[in-house]
Design an enzyme around this catalytic site. Structure first.
Site, short mmCIF file in Angstrom:
data_model
loop_
_atom_site.label_atom_id
_atom_site.label_comp_id
_atom_site.label_asym_id
_atom_site.label_seq_id
_atom_site.Cartn_x
_atom_site.Cartn_y
_atom_site.Cartn_z
N GLY A 10 -8.83 -12.78 -5.32
CA GLY A 10 -7.44 -12.76 -4.84
C GLY A 10 -6.87 -11.37 -4.65
O GLY A 10 -5.65 -11.20 -4.55
N GLU A 61 12.28 0.37 -2.73
CA GLU A 61 11.39 0.80 -3.82
C GLU A 61 10.02 0.12 -3.78
O GLU A 61 8.99 0.74 -4.01
CB GLU A 61 12.07 0.52 -5.17
CG GLU A 61 11.28 0.96 -6.37
CD GLU A 61 11.03 2.46 -6.37
OE1 GLU A 61 11.98 3.22 -6.52
OE2 GLU A 61 9.85 2.86 -6.23
N VAL A 91 6.36 1.04 -1.61
CA VAL A 91 5.25 1.94 -1.98
C VAL A 91 4.88 1.70 -3.44
O VAL A 91 5.73 1.77 -4.33
CB VAL A 91 5.65 3.43 -1.80
CG1 VAL A 91 4.48 4.34 -2.17
CG2 VAL A 91 6.11 3.71 -0.37
N GLY A 121 1.32 -7.57 -6.50
CA GLY A 121 1.41 -8.77 -7.34
C GLY A 121 2.86 -9.20 -7.47
O GLY A 121 3.78 -8.38 -7.37
N LYS A 163 2.39 3.65 3.64
CA LYS A 163 3.03 4.21 2.43
C LYS A 163 3.11 5.73 2.51
O LYS A 163 4.10 6.34 2.08
CB LYS A 163 2.26 3.75 1.19
CG LYS A 163 2.33 2.24 1.00
CD LYS A 163 1.30 1.74 0.02
CE LYS A 163 1.35 0.24 -0.12
NZ LYS A 163 0.21 -0.29 -0.89
N LYS A 188 6.67 -2.15 3.94
CA LYS A 188 6.24 -0.78 4.31
C LYS A 188 5.89 -0.67 5.78
O LYS A 188 6.15 0.34 6.42
CB LYS A 188 5.05 -0.34 3.46
CG LYS A 188 3.90 -1.34 3.46
CD LYS A 188 3.49 -1.66 2.07
CE LYS A 188 3.04 -3.09 1.96
NZ LYS A 188 2.76 -3.51 0.62
N THR A 229 4.61 -14.70 -2.19
CA THR A 229 4.22 -14.05 -3.45
C THR A 229 5.40 -13.31 -4.06
O THR A 229 5.78 -13.55 -5.22
CB THR A 229 3.07 -13.06 -3.18
OG1 THR A 229 2.01 -13.75 -2.52
CG2 THR A 229 2.56 -12.43 -4.46
#
Ligand code: NAP
Length: 448
Positions: free
Chosen positions: A187, A129, A132, A301, A205, A105, A13
């Site tokens: 999804g 970056e 989280v 995403g 996180k 993470k 992804t």
């Protein structure tokens, strides 16, 4: 135009999102950074897998080690996920002096000590970056934009899957199981959703944010974690009746020790986080100088996460070109376990739902257990029932230490009128603390 070579480990992804946007916005990045990023290879497990994003076949390899060894590669972007191969890859890249960008993470939370130690020893750099809140630039905000602040409190919605499920339960009155099935269908939840719904992903996180904001490594094992499996539509209905929404929040609070916790929370419906719906993430940072600042956006995403990963690739590129020494930045240094507060010492208000046999004197029995523990009741909802039938009884409890509340509950469930498991959810209003920023500024502007 400077050229910097990168390798991408993982073409799922996020990996595909990163590759797509590096290409699509190549001219913009070149214009803004003066750097041309050249992708020299992409590591995957299965060379035959169909991908949504087209990539020259020659770039794909199953041999990530060859990418780490490639002298043209300065930046290694780890997007494998998991803690095994990803850990080996990151350590190998750092030991070669490469800059590492990761969205992982779990790895940072569970193996941060080793990774930061190797980073420092080899004078390498690691950027994370996207680890989280996906596309929300919260790490850069803490490390740069809010650098002058002591972080009194950081709290927010850190897991989009849980927020989607709770939002759906609240909006449609559906059960947890049905809302989870809908999240999987749309999804937004994995086939195995445990990492999300049991609060572990949000816990990872919280460990990262707590480490960054307090300057020492917060061991993942010290983060108190509760998930959302036991939340029922009944709880959501009663919470709304009382003027609250239920959200899964990550909370880091610095007050006589550091609290780091993830659990469902009743927050007032008027609170800005109560309006954060669906898969969005939102984080409120309370600094002693800035006051409250909120960060909101897509927490996952391909595209949103790629935005954060490419920001790190850009920073890594600029660091490689313009700084020779390690740039000190707010980051975890060493351990600080002594400063971590046990969940037993955390004070909060509570929503308590009990299933009780409807008969006179039920409430008196519960109230006397709470009174003996010096715990106050602020309000009670007892829907009308029928003598002898089991009915829900809702109590809103004043501020109490969890240790006292937990012990009182152990007594309460032994009362003969109590049936089933009690439901205890913390209530937080996050009232704005008195703002005293700037108090050190004396006439003449001397702040030394
Ligand atoms: N998905 C998100 O929205 C999101 C948001 C924020 C952060 N993250 C983090 O980003 C990372 C990647 O997530 P993702 O959702 O992109 O994962 P994913 O879709 O499962 O993709 C993982 C990729 O890594 C490759 N891979 C895994 N292990 C490998 C190995 N040992 N050797 C070679 N290739 C290997 C896989 O190859 P194959 O394709 O050949 O199987 C796949 O291309 C994770 O750490 C995740 O926590 C994800």
């Amino acid at each position: 135009m400077q050229q910097i070579g990168i390798a991408i480990a993982g073409f799922g992804t996020v990996g595909q999102g990163v590759y797509k946007h590096l290409l699509q916005n190549r001219a913009l990045l070149q214009q803004r950074l003066g750097i041309r990023f050249a992708v020299h290879g992409i590591a995957v497990r299965n060379l035959r897998r169909k991908r949504l994003v087209k990539v020259p076949r020659a770039l794909l390899t199953r041999d990530w080690k060859s990418l780490v060894e490639d002298p043209r590669v300065s930046i290694v972007v780890e997007l494998f996920g998991g803690c095994n191969e990803a850990r080996r890859l990151i350590l190998a890249a750092l030991r070669k002096g490469k800059s590492v960008v990761t969205a992982n993470k779990a790895l940072l939370a569970e193996h941060g000590e080793e990774i930061f130690e190797v980073t420092a020893r080899y004078r390498a750099k690691i950027y994370f970056e996207a680890s989280v809140a996906g596309g929300v630039p919260i790490i850069k905000a803490l490390r740069e934009g809010l650098i002058v602040n002591r972080f009194q409190m950081i709290y927010g919605i850190l897991n989009g899957t849980c927020n989607y499920i709770l939002s759906k339960m609240s909006r449609d009155g559906t059960s947890f199981a049905k809302a989870l099935a809908a999240a999987q269908r749309d999804g937004y939840a994995e086939a195995n959703p445990a990492l999300d719904i049991d609060g572990i992903d949000a816990g990872h996180k919280v460990a990262i944010l707590a480490s960054l904001s307090n300057g020492f490594l917060m061991p993942f094992s010290k983060v108190h974690i509760e998930g959302i499996r036991s939340i029922t539509p009944l709880d959501i209905r009663f919470a709304r009746l009382l003027g609250y929404e239920i959200k899964l929040l990550g909370i880091i609070r610095a007050e006589n020790g550091i609290e780091a916790r993830v659990h469902p929370v009743l927050i007032p419906r008027s609170h800005i986080l109560a309006a954060v719906d669906g898969v969005y993430n939102a984080i409120v940072v309370r600094g002693d100088v800035v006051g409250d600042a909120m960060f909101y956006g897509r927490g996952a995403g391909a595209d949103a996460t790629a935005s954060a990963v490419i920001a790190d690739i850009s920073e890594a590129g600029l660091d490689r070109l313009y700084s020779t020494e390690m740039r000190p930045l707010l980051g975890p240094r060493g351990r600080g376990a002594a400063k971590i507060k046990s969940i037993d010492d955390v004070v909060s208000r509570y929503y308590l739902r009990l299933s009780v046999v409807d008969r006179p004197g039920v409430l008196a029995g519960i109230a006397s257990v709470l009174a003996r523990a010096h715990i106050g009741i602020s309000s009670v909802i007892q829907p009308e029932g029928h003598e002898g039938k089991v009915v829900p009884l809702i109590l809103m409890i004043h501020d109490a230490k969890y240790r006292d509340m937990r012990r009182a509950l152990q007594q309460i469930v032994k009362l003969p009128t109590i049936r089933g498991r009690p439901m205890l959810v913390r209530v937080e209003s996050f009232d704005v603390a008195p703002f005293d920023g700037g108090q050190d500024l004396r006439p003449g502007g001397d702040v030394s």
